[in-house]
Enzyme design. Structure first.
Site, mmCIF file in Angstrom:
data_model
loop_
_atom_site.group_PDB
_atom_site.id
_atom_site.type_symbol
_atom_site.label_atom_id
_atom_site.label_comp_id
_atom_site.label_asym_id
_atom_site.label_seq_id
_atom_site.Cartn_x
_atom_site.Cartn_y
_atom_site.Cartn_z
ATOM 1 N N TRP A 40 0.833 -1.197 0.000
ATOM 2 C CA TRP A 40 0.000 0.000 0.000
ATOM 3 C C TRP A 40 0.873 1.255 0.000
ATOM 4 O O TRP A 40 0.535 2.257 -0.631
ATOM 5 C CB TRP A 40 -0.915 -0.003 1.223
ATOM 6 C CG TRP A 40 -1.761 1.223 1.369
ATOM 7 C CD1 TRP A 40 -2.962 1.478 0.744
ATOM 8 C CD2 TRP A 40 -1.489 2.377 2.174
ATOM 9 N NE1 TRP A 40 -3.447 2.702 1.111
ATOM 10 C CE2 TRP A 40 -2.564 3.291 1.995
ATOM 11 C CE3 TRP A 40 -0.456 2.736 3.024
ATOM 12 C CZ2 TRP A 40 -2.623 4.515 2.641
ATOM 13 C CZ3 TRP A 40 -0.505 3.961 3.670
ATOM 14 C CH2 TRP A 40 -1.570 4.828 3.483
ATOM 15 N N HIS A 41 2.021 1.187 0.691
ATOM 16 C CA HIS A 41 2.932 2.328 0.704
ATOM 17 C C HIS A 41 3.557 2.554 -0.669
ATOM 18 O O HIS A 41 3.884 3.690 -1.017
ATOM 19 C CB HIS A 41 4.034 2.117 1.741
ATOM 20 C CG HIS A 41 3.589 2.378 3.152
ATOM 21 N ND1 HIS A 41 2.866 1.465 3.878
ATOM 22 C CD2 HIS A 41 3.761 3.450 3.962
ATOM 23 C CE1 HIS A 41 2.618 1.964 5.079
ATOM 24 N NE2 HIS A 41 3.137 3.161 5.161
ATOM 25 N N GLY A 42 3.773 1.494 -1.418
ATOM 26 C CA GLY A 42 4.367 1.650 -2.742
ATOM 27 C C GLY A 42 4.802 0.317 -3.307
ATOM 28 O O GLY A 42 4.915 -0.688 -2.584
#
Length: 517
Positions: free
Chosen positions: A345-347
């Protein structure tokens, strides 16, 4: 618009005046108009994405609500066996709607967020808040799907909840039964809300501009631009600065967001609860980014842990490995899955995946090994409830969390492992940290070092003191309000003075770290 800018201040003042001047039954329309204007300022082209996601979720939830209502009506007239068959049909229809909705909305998020991994030469700017409002929309649909709340019938009211401008920047991920309900209510002007909101905004701005912005370049200098053979003590110091920077940046932004919402009489979900006073890694993630953690718990962890496969696995463990493994194995696998998803989700970068995997494995192992730890305490005659043991757990957790920060910040995973090895095997001495050459490397031009470090220390000391008091159940704001007028106003002026002083040394607007996620 930056949260601390002249244009945003004018925008906010105009919104507040309109909000409290017009008849209260139209207040939600002011929020709708303000949020729409704010989003247009962030990029007109991206407006289509939030409208599309809101429309699809709105109608999908209405459809799920109709299925739920029809099923409830049939329960009154059908036999038990017929109702069971009808319930299965209703569930199948709702699952189809859910699958289509997730394919559309999560598909858009994945495409925009991870397109650069698939096509190196393609660059897409993420629409403002897409990671946050997508999860918020999924939570709303699932709550309607599971009959935890009724579907909203007015799309514009629903959209005002989705697009509420403070939360678009970095969350928190609000739930419709809480925030949506408040936005339907009428709010009279409340001076106490105003005072508390302004205090939250100033406190958050102090964290951001006095601590985070003054540390940012120093963190980059140590963890991104240093040679691979840098002594471990400098790396550890860089990671420590990153731990302070990240907390000040994210929690500071959230404080400002909560303060802005409170000016409108709205209370959003808490997102931090003194995370660096946690006694375990699991406890840390119950206190850090609380809204994301609770989202993952409700919509990933529990649904996965209670799947038929995981329940069968639990039964097999109970009969072959014992009750402890039957309890912790499904939870451990679910935790690893959750944190892998949080990392992604962060990247899409590998370092985020490794960071998520590290957190999931550590939490799973701590659950597996808890009987061994308890037995060790008994053998060593350690009082697990003593204050000394409590402090030890806090320090231990802080170290474990900071090991994870190596992979959170350092993009090159190989570099992160080398730095971690240097920290453990080639730590160096304190004198290394005091070497002028290294100080220039870390802090840049040495002439401003003293002033900047004093500001950072003062700001950090204030944050630590407030956190310590809150950890001990002290309402700091209420305590301040009971003091005389001089001390009350001094608390505001001290924060403002520190913020203004920080602008003299800041290298420019760095933006909020979590706004990019």
């Amino acid at each position: 618009m930056s949260l601390v800018s002249f244009s945003f201040a004018i925008f906010l003042i105009c919104s507040l005046i309109s909000y409290y001047v017009i008849p209260r039954k139209f207040q939600w329309i002011v929020l709708l108009a303000a949020s729409t204007f704010f989003y247009f300022c962030a990029g007109v082209g991206n407006f289509a994405f939030i409208i599309f996601s809101s429309l699809t979720t709105f109608f999908a939830a209405r459809l799920a609500s109709i299925f739920n209502r029809r099923l409830a009506e049939k329960k009154q007239v059908l036999s038990k066996e017929d109702f069971k068959v009808e319930k299965q049909r209703s569930q199948q229809k709702k699952r189809i709607v859910l699958s289509i909705l997730l394919t559309l909305n999560v598909g858009i998020l994945i495409f925009l967020k991870y397109i650069n991994v698939l096509f190196i030469h393609k660059t897409f700017l993420l629409p403002l808040g897409i990671s946050y409002y997508t999860l918020q929309l999924i939570a709303y649909f699932m709550d309607v799907y599971n009959s935890k709340c009724e579907a909203e019938n007015n799309f514009l009211r629903f959209y005002s909840f989705v697009s509420f401008f403070p939360q678009l920047i970095m969350g928190p991920i609000n739930r419709y039964p809480q925030l949506g309900k408040q936005m339907k209510e009428e709010h009279a002007f409340d001076f106490s809300n105003m005072k508390h909101g302004v205090m939250l905004i100033l406190f958050g701005a102090m964290k951001k501009y006095v601590i985070a912005d003054l540390l940012y370049q120093r963190v980059v200098s140590v963890l991104d631009n240093s040679p691979l053979n840098i002594p471990g003590i400098l790396i550890a110091f860089g990671v420590l600065m990153y731990a302070v920077y990240q907390y000040a940046d994210f929690s500071g932004g959230i404080d400002m967001v909560l303060g802005i919402a409170e000016l409108f009489g709205l209370k959003m979900q808490e997102n931090f609860k003194q995370p660096y006073f946690s006694t375990s890694l699991a406890n840390f993630w119950q206190r850090w980014h609380i809204s994301l953690g609770s989202w993952m718990r409700d919509y990933v962890f529990y649904p996965f842990a209670f799947t038929k496969f995981m329940q069968n696995l639990s039964k097999w463990c109970a009969s072959h490995l014992g009750k402890h493994f039957a309890k912790v194995l499904p939870a451990g696998i679910a935790n690893i899955l959750v944190f892998m998803l949080v990392g992604l989700w962060h990247g899409p970068e590998l370092h985020f995946f490794v960071w998520g995997l590290y957190n999931g494995i550590v939490i799973a192992l701590s659950d597996f090994l808890s009987p061994a730890f308890n037995r060790l305490n008994e053998i060593l005659h350690i009082n697990a409830k003593s204050r000394g043991m409590h402090i030890f757990r806090i320090v231990r957790t802080f170290i474990i969390v900071n090991i994870g920060w190596y992979f959170d910040h350092i993009v090159d995973v190989k570099r992160a492992f080398i730095y971690l090895k240097n920290t453990i095997l080639h730590f160096g001495s304190v004198s290394t940290l005091m070497n002028r050459q290294y100080l220039i490397q870390i802090f840049g031009h040495i002439s401003n070092f003293e002033s900047q470090i004093v500001l950072v220390i003062i700001g950090s000391a204030i944050v630590f003191a407030v956190s310590l008091l809150k950890e001990n159940k002290v309402d700091v704001y209420a305590k301040i309000q009971k003091k005389n007028i001089v001390l009350r106003w001094m608390s505001y002026y001290v924060l403002m003075a520190l913020i203004i002083l920080s602008f003299s040394f800041a290298s420019g607007e760095t933006g909020f770290m979590y706004a990019q996620y």
